[in-house]
Structures are given as C-alpha cells and as structure tokens.
Design a protein around this motif. Sequence first.
Motif, short mmCIF file in Angstrom:
data_model
loop_
_atom_site.label_atom_id
_atom_site.label_comp_id
_atom_site.label_asym_id
_atom_site.label_seq_id
_atom_site.Cartn_x
_atom_site.Cartn_y
_atom_site.Cartn_z
N VAL A 37 0.93 -1.24 -0.01
CA VAL A 37 0.11 -0.10 -0.04
C VAL A 37 0.80 1.20 0.16
O VAL A 37 2.00 1.32 0.84
N ASN A 67 -3.35 6.88 -3.83
CA ASN A 67 -3.58 5.77 -3.41
C ASN A 67 -3.22 4.89 -4.11
O ASN A 67 -3.94 4.61 -5.36
N SER A 69 -2.30 0.23 -4.63
CA SER A 69 -2.03 -1.04 -3.66
C SER A 69 -1.94 -2.17 -4.63
O SER A 69 -2.39 -2.15 -5.69
N ARG A 80 -6.05 -4.30 -6.78
CA ARG A 80 -5.88 -3.63 -5.68
C ARG A 80 -6.83 -3.77 -4.40
O ARG A 80 -7.70 -4.67 -4.69
N GLN A 84 -9.90 0.62 -0.88
CA GLN A 84 -8.99 1.92 -1.03
C GLN A 84 -9.72 2.67 -2.11
O GLN A 84 -9.86 2.11 -3.40
#
Length: 191
Positions: A37, A67, A69, A80, A84
């Motif tokens: 992350v 963001n 991930s 991901r 998120q």
Amino acid sequence: MPVSAAAHRSEDCTVQALNQTGGRWVLRPENGGQCDVRTLEVETRFPLQSVAPGAPPLDLRLSVSRNWSQVDQVPGPDNRLAEQVPLSATAGGDYTVGALTTGAWFVYSSGGHIRLAQDQYTFASARRDPEMVGLCKLDSTQQLRVSIANALRHDGISDRSYAGAAGSQGMRSTQAGKTWVRALLEALFQG
C-alpha cells in the motif's frame, strides 16, 4: 503546503471472496496474503487575501490524495484493495462575517475496476459530493451548526462479476443517493 507519503507492506490483507457453496453464492472475508500500500497526499490552506489583497475574507483549502495497492495473490491488472479509493480531492472555502461562518466544499472520490481474485471483478462508480455548512455563534457558550451533505443526491453504483469454471454471474448494486440536512445546537459547559 504539507506533502506526505507512506508505504506499507502488510502480511495479512483481508479480501472479500465470492465462492459457490452448496449451490449458493457466498461472499465472505478471506486472507488475501501480502499486499503493498502506498499513499501520497498534498494539502494546502490559506486565506485568499494573502494572494489577492482586497479579496473577500475567504479561507481556502485544497487537498489531493493518491493511493496505490497491490495484492500479491491476485493476478493483475487492477489487483488492488477493494476498499481503497485510488484518488480523492477536496476543494473548498470558509467565509466568516461577524458571528456567522459559512463553508462549502466539493469532494471527489474516484472509483474504477478492481480484480478481487483470479475469477472475480468489481467496479465502483466515482463520487462527486458538494457539502455546505453554516455556523452561527449565538453567545460565548452556544452555537448553531447546519450542514448539508450529498446535495447532488449521487447514487452509489457497484458491479460485481464472477467468470470461472462454474460459469459466470453478475450483480449490480445501487444505493440511492440521499441529501442529508443536519442541525446541531452545540453548547460549552464550564465546570
């Protein structure tokens, strides 16, 4: 203007897995193994008069958060974390005159495609939410706050699909958008 960045490797990421058990589709949390992350955030706040003398007394704020991930046990692309938000941004301002402060801001949260497992996918719609607030100081110990959220009544839409050896299945969920109006009387008690 504060800028922050973070990176984290987790050994036990929880993912929502859709499996067929006894002829029924069951959605349950499972250990998704390791995941990476990363986050980058930029935020600024300033009075408009600091850059434009003679402008109204507006306090402006802007923020952007990106963001990323990656879940190791899920093949890419789009592998991901489902919860998120890839990109979020807020722009707004506050205006104060006497005992009254008003504010308005616009919040954007991106959605997109997510691969949850080898054979499972989901899609979440982007959100655009204007919000407004008014605060009136009634005296030194009381103030009235009125706020409006989701003024555009944005519906939340998500799709989930399964395509594997057991066949294919698709599901769409729509959460009806509602505008929320809230009034709070706040009091400070001194002891």
